[in-house]
Enzyme design. Structure first.
Site, PDB file in Angstrom:
ATOM      1  N   GLY A   1      -0.980  -1.668  -4.447  1.00  0.00           N
ATOM      2  CA  GLY A   1      -1.209  -0.694  -3.392  1.00  0.00           C
ATOM      3  C   GLY A   1      -0.704   0.689  -3.764  1.00  0.00           C
ATOM      4  CE1 TYR A   2       4.209   5.116  -5.445  1.00  0.00           C
ATOM      5  CE2 TYR A   2       4.255   4.147  -7.650  1.00  0.00           C
ATOM      6  CZ  TYR A   2       4.582   5.187  -6.777  1.00  0.00           C
ATOM      7  OH  TYR A   2       5.254   6.281  -7.256  1.00  0.00           O
TER       8      TYR A   2
END
Length: 242
Positions: free
Chosen positions: A150-151
């Protein structure tokens, strides 16, 4: 001393504070931005002033265009303009892709993507000729580490934005680049990791250590000042880990 002025988002701690202090050491007046911890920002300002530099603290949510417009305006009022914008503010929440909490994903994307666009918009409108816009990605976009999905997705968007904005600034004599740090000894990296994990990641770089905030600040100072022919690029500052 110089007449240059910088705004550093996330400037109250970690890489942001090191960057604010490094730019101030070059004679640049600095707006030290904070999102929630004004006291830490004031500590950074005091440290810069003790060293003979000029700085003010400015607050605001990077994803709020009104708040960031006010922050930019405060720096312009204090120092007469803005030449360098360094956007270090970001959020990192880790989980396997199949287990990502969508609220966490939304939070990262709000800060890391929307916030970057908001800051980039203000920078594009306000930075003076001869200036620089420096955004932040991460070397994990190349390392593909588990739990960082996600990052990395949010920071990949930042990397995609850089060359586009650089071209949109044609005729302004303003460079647009990003710095992509590797593992760096800041709370953002260290929190939640055991010592064995930290040591293993530190050993991956040929220089066999974690980066320090000052290492990343040197890369920013390069892009903010002498690197006028570097434009539309992502600079990987990671000691050779990727």
């Amino acid at each position: 001393m110089t007449d240059r002025v910088a705004l550093v988002t996330g400037g109250s701690g970690g890489i942001g504070r090191a960057t604010a202090e490094r730019l101030a050491a070059d004679g640049t007046a600095v707006g030290v931005h904070y999102a929630g911890n004004k006291d830490r920002a004031l500590e950074a300002v005091a440290a810069i002033e003790r060293a003979g530099g000029r700085a003010i603290a400015v607050g605001g949510d990077v994803a709020d265009p009104d708040a960031m417009s006010e922050a930019f305006a405060a720096v312009e009022t204090a120092f007469g303009g803005i030449d360098v914008v360094v956007h270090t503010a970001g959020v990192m929440l880790l989980a396997p892709v199949t287990e990502i909490d969508l609220d966490d994903l939304d939070r990262m994307h709000r800060t890391n993507i929307r916030g970057t666009v908001v800051v980039a918009q203000q920078a594009a409108r306000r930075v003076r000729s001869g200036g620089a816009v420096i955004l932040f990605s991460t070397s994990v976009t190349r390392l593909s580490l588990p739990t960082y999905g996600g990052y990395v997705a949010s920071k990949g968007a930042v990397e995609a934005l850089v060359p586009v904005l650089a071209r949109e600034m044609r005729g302004r004599d303003v460079t647009v680049n990003a710095v992509a740090p590797g593992p760096t000894a800041t709370p953002l990296f260290l929190d939640g990791k055991d010592q064995a994990t930290i040591e293993r990641m530190a050993a991956q770089a040929p220089l066999e250590r974690l980066g320090e905030p000052a290492d990343i600040a040197e890369s920013v100072a390069f892009l903010a000042g002498p690197a006028r022919w570097v434009n539309g690029q992502v600079l990987f500052a990671n000691g050779g880990i990727a």
